[in-house]
Design a protein around this motif. Structure first.
Motif, PDB file in Angstrom:
ATOM      1  N   GLN A 173      24.965  39.756  44.673  1.00 47.58           N
ATOM      2  CA  GLN A 173      26.012  40.479  45.401  1.00 47.58           C
ATOM      3  C   GLN A 173      26.756  41.426  44.470  1.00 47.58           C
ATOM      4  N   MET A 174      27.045  40.956  43.270  1.00 48.49           N
ATOM      5  CA  MET A 174      27.751  41.787  42.288  1.00 48.49           C
ATOM      6  C   MET A 174      26.905  42.979  41.861  1.00 48.49           C
ATOM      7  N   GLN A 175      25.624  42.725  41.643  1.00 43.44           N
ATOM      8  CA  GLN A 175      24.742  43.806  41.199  1.00 43.44           C
ATOM      9  C   GLN A 175      24.499  44.828  42.300  1.00 43.44           C
ATOM     10  N   GLU A 176      24.384  44.357  43.534  1.00 40.80           N
ATOM     11  CA  GLU A 176      24.172  45.280  44.655  1.00 40.80           C
ATOM     12  C   GLU A 176      25.379  46.181  44.887  1.00 40.80           C
ATOM     13  N   ARG A 177      26.598  45.658  44.618  1.00 42.93           N
ATOM     14  CA  ARG A 177      27.829  46.424  44.834  1.00 42.93           C
ATOM     15  C   ARG A 177      28.302  47.127  43.568  1.00 42.93           C
ATOM     16  N   VAL A 230      22.644  32.346  34.237  1.00 39.71           N
ATOM     17  CA  VAL A 230      22.138  32.814  35.532  1.00 39.71           C
ATOM     18  C   VAL A 230      21.461  34.170  35.399  1.00 39.71           C
ATOM     19  N   MET A 231      21.821  34.922  34.378  1.00 39.08           N
ATOM     20  CA  MET A 231      21.247  36.258  34.170  1.00 39.08           C
ATOM     21  C   MET A 231      20.734  36.400  32.745  1.00 39.08           C
ATOM     22  N   ALA A 261      37.634  32.696  40.959  1.00 36.48           N
ATOM     23  CA  ALA A 261      37.199  34.040  40.565  1.00 36.48           C
ATOM     24  C   ALA A 261      36.215  33.899  39.415  1.00 36.48           C
ATOM     25  N   LEU A 262      35.339  34.866  39.263  1.00 38.95           N
ATOM     26  CA  LEU A 262      34.415  34.881  38.125  1.00 38.95           C
ATOM     27  C   LEU A 262      33.998  36.311  37.836  1.00 38.95           C
ATOM     28  N   ASN A 263      33.403  36.501  36.665  1.00 41.62           N
ATOM     29  CA  ASN A 263      32.902  37.826  36.306  1.00 41.62           C
ATOM     30  C   ASN A 263      31.508  37.721  35.704  1.00 41.62           C
ATOM     31  N   MET A 264      30.969  38.844  35.294  1.00 40.39           N
ATOM     32  CA  MET A 264      29.610  38.881  34.757  1.00 40.39           C
ATOM     33  C   MET A 264      29.450  38.013  33.520  1.00 40.39           C
TER      34      MET A 264
END
Length: 326
Positions: A294-298, A325-326, A314-317
């Protein structure tokens, strides 16, 4: 000493191997017959395990087939025929199904076990390239893996036949997997280690910041207060909430940079005046990998977590990266 041709065409030799093996696989579909269906049904209905056997190259392929079955919902393990004849046969009981692999269908080590397996009333599924072989005739069911020719130029090294065996095993495992309704979550439970397990099992709730670590302010808070909140919590953003803790906006490091370029007085501005409305949100029970997508798509670097209309995290990259996860 062998003499090598310095001008040998390696590319053409490789392409010939590929063409021969593709041709072998193309004719394999004709062997997805009633025996294949019965083999699937037999394995699906068994209360025991699938015990895979094979000698030599067939054994190597058999180990992979057993591993694929086991990881996709069918209890399975590999037993070496030689070891089976010296005690490991005790690992097999009447509720099990034996999948015996031999391209020729005449493996002496496996055939030597048939009388004992028959006495134990173990169901035997043979996988051979010759239905008329002893293994083909003596087994309860037969899966044909016959290929027109091997890719080996002297027709000795198992090549196209082992590829066909592997594909037949994959077809068996995947058909059973679909019949069982085996899901991604089921798959993750048998792969808890490494990146695969993290991606399939880790949820947003496992890595999000919550409680006192959650950056948030109300809309009437001065911009300076919001910046202090962002600095203390270290997520590069803060959520803006109303009196009921419902999210009404977000303010990020990027918003701050754009704001400073406009020469806005940070001491005389409320966060509600400059916040970004309608931020992207996710739920705490989502898979972390879905949140990452979702974060990458937006093209955003932070995500607010909302459950039942309330801000809960809340979280971030960086959190995604730390969690693997990445």
């Amino acid at each position: 000493m062998q003499q090598y041709n310095p001008d040998f065409d390696y590319k053409s030799a490789a392409e010939e191997v590929l063409a021969i093996e593709i041709a072998g696989l193309k004719q394999l579909s004709q062997h997805f017959d009633t025996h294949f269906v019965q083999a699937c049904q037999t394995i699906l209905n068994t209360t025991g395990k699938v015990v895979v056997m094979g000698m030599g190259k067939s054994g190597h392929i058999g180990k992979k087939i057993a591993a694929t079955l086991a990881s996709t919902g069918t209890s399975s393990f590999f037993v070496h025929p030689g070891e089976a004849a010296h005690g490991d046969l005790g690992m097999i009981d009447s509720n099990d199904v034996v999948l015996a692999i031999s391209n020729s269908g005449e493996s002496g080590e496996i055939l030597g076990l048939f009388p004992v397996l028959k006495r134990q009333q173990v169901t035997i599924i043979s996988m051979t390239g010759n239905p008329s072989s002893n293994m083909g005739k003596l087994a309860d069911l037969h899966l044909c893996i016959k290929v027109p020719k091997e890719a080996c130029p002297i027709e000795l090294a198992p090549t196209a036949s082992t590829t066909a065996t592997l594909v037949m095993g994959d077809a068996l495992a995947m058909a059973l997997m679909r019949a069982r309704g085996f899901s991604a979550e089921d798959f993750a439970l048998s792969h808890p280690g490494g990146a695969l397990g993290r991606k399939l099992l880790l949820k947003i709730s496992d890595i999000m910041h919550s409680g006192t670590q959650l950056p948030k302010v109300t809309a009437d808070a001065p911009l300076t207060e919001a910046l202090l909140e962002m600095s203390e919590k270290g997520l590069g953003m803060t959520a803006i909430v109303d009196a009921d803790n419902a999210v009404i906006g977000i303010f990020t490091d990027g918003d701050l940079r754009r704001l400073l370029s406009k020469r806005v007085d940070i001491h005389d501005t409320t966060i509600g005046e400059v916040m970004g409305p309608n931020p992207q949100v996710a739920h705490s029970n989502m898979l972390a990998v879905d949140g990452l997508n979702q974060m990458q798509e937006r093209s955003i670097s932070a995500l607010l977590i909302v459950d039942d209309g309330q801000l809960v995290g809340a979280l971030n990259m960086h959190d995604m990266l730390r969690a693997g996860v990445m």
